[in-house]
Write a protein that holds these residues in place. Structure first.
Motif, PDB file in Angstrom:
ATOM      1  N   LYS A   1       0.794  -1.218   0.000  1.00 17.89           N
ATOM      2  CA  LYS A   1       0.000   0.000   0.000  1.00 17.89           C
ATOM      3  C   LYS A   1       0.838   1.285   0.000  1.00 17.89           C
ATOM      4  N   PRO A   2       1.906   1.382   0.797  1.00 19.58           N
ATOM      5  CA  PRO A   2       2.696   2.628   0.737  1.00 19.58           C
ATOM      6  C   PRO A   2       3.318   2.883  -0.638  1.00 19.58           C
ATOM      7  N   VAL A   3       3.735   1.834  -1.313  1.00 19.30           N
ATOM      8  CA  VAL A   3       4.320   1.993  -2.654  1.00 19.30           C
ATOM      9  C   VAL A   3       3.250   2.478  -3.628  1.00 19.30           C
TER      10      VAL A   3
ATOM     11  N   VAL B   1      -5.289  15.210  -6.910  1.00 17.82           N
ATOM     12  CA  VAL B   1      -6.325  15.720  -7.813  1.00 17.82           C
ATOM     13  C   VAL B   1      -7.727  15.363  -7.319  1.00 17.82           C
ATOM     14  N   THR B   2      -7.887  14.186  -6.740  1.00 19.24           N
ATOM     15  CA  THR B   2      -9.213  13.751  -6.276  1.00 19.24           C
ATOM     16  C   THR B   2      -9.458  14.120  -4.821  1.00 19.24           C
TER      17      THR B   2
ATOM     18  N   LEU C   1      -7.820   7.350  -2.465  1.00 21.69           N
ATOM     19  CA  LEU C   1      -7.412   6.430  -1.400  1.00 21.69           C
ATOM     20  C   LEU C   1      -8.439   5.320  -1.202  1.00 21.69           C
ATOM     21  N   LEU C   2      -9.714   5.620  -1.448  1.00 18.91           N
ATOM     22  CA  LEU C   2     -10.754   4.579  -1.382  1.00 18.91           C
ATOM     23  C   LEU C   2     -10.516   3.507  -2.440  1.00 18.91           C
TER      24      LEU C   2
ATOM     25  N   LEU D   1      -8.483  -1.898  -3.915  1.00 17.28           N
ATOM     26  CA  LEU D   1      -7.520  -2.727  -4.644  1.00 17.28           C
ATOM     27  C   LEU D   1      -6.681  -3.578  -3.692  1.00 17.28           C
ATOM     28  N   MET D   2      -6.363  -3.056  -2.516  1.00 18.23           N
ATOM     29  CA  MET D   2      -5.608  -3.834  -1.529  1.00 18.23           C
ATOM     30  C   MET D   2      -6.449  -4.997  -1.004  1.00 18.23           C
TER      31      MET D   2
END
Length: 130
Positions: A58-60, A71-72, A77-78, A83-84
């Motif tokens: 996730k950090p990468v 931009v969003t 982040l959601l 995806l994670m």
């Protein structure tokens, strides 16, 4: 001790998401003590995988997608959280834990549920390392 708390917090989040959303599920019985007996270890395994994915991958991904996050106004982040969770489902499928996430929208809702539950559990338990 913090590792056990961290693992149980993620397990609680995954359990609530699987309970609330039909598209996030574990294989096996759906009621009674048999469900608890057969799903306890896979739940802890999925919590461990999700924790490791959140700690390593996730950090990468967040760093590489920083322009989209800006931009969003952080809403991307959601998408990253979803995806994670999908990646966790894929890894859990590869190690035969019987955990399934059906599609992006289910993963998005599931990631929101997991985030809220882990936040709630963390706020109740508190952090011993402060």
């Amino acid at each position: 001790m913090r590792i056990v708390t961290w693992l149980l917090t993620y397990a609680a989040g995954v359990a609530v998401a699987a309970w609330l959303l039909g598209g996030i599920r574990f294989d096996g019985p759906v009621r009674g003590t048999a469900e608890l007996q057969e799903k306890a270890l896979p739940l802890l395994g999925v919590a461990l995988i999700l924790g490791l994915v959140s700690m390593i991958v996730k950090p990468v991904v967040k760093l590489l997608s920083l322009p989209f996050i800006i931009v969003t106004i952080g809403l991307f982040l959601l998408v990253i959280n979803a995806l994670m969770l999908m990646l966790t489902g894929w890894i859990a499928g590869r190690v035969d834990l019987g955990f399934h996430v059906d599609g992006f929208w289910t993963a998005l809702l599931g990631s929101i549920v997991i985030t809220l539950v882990t936040w709630g559990v963390d706020s109740v338990i508190g952090d011993d390392d402060r």
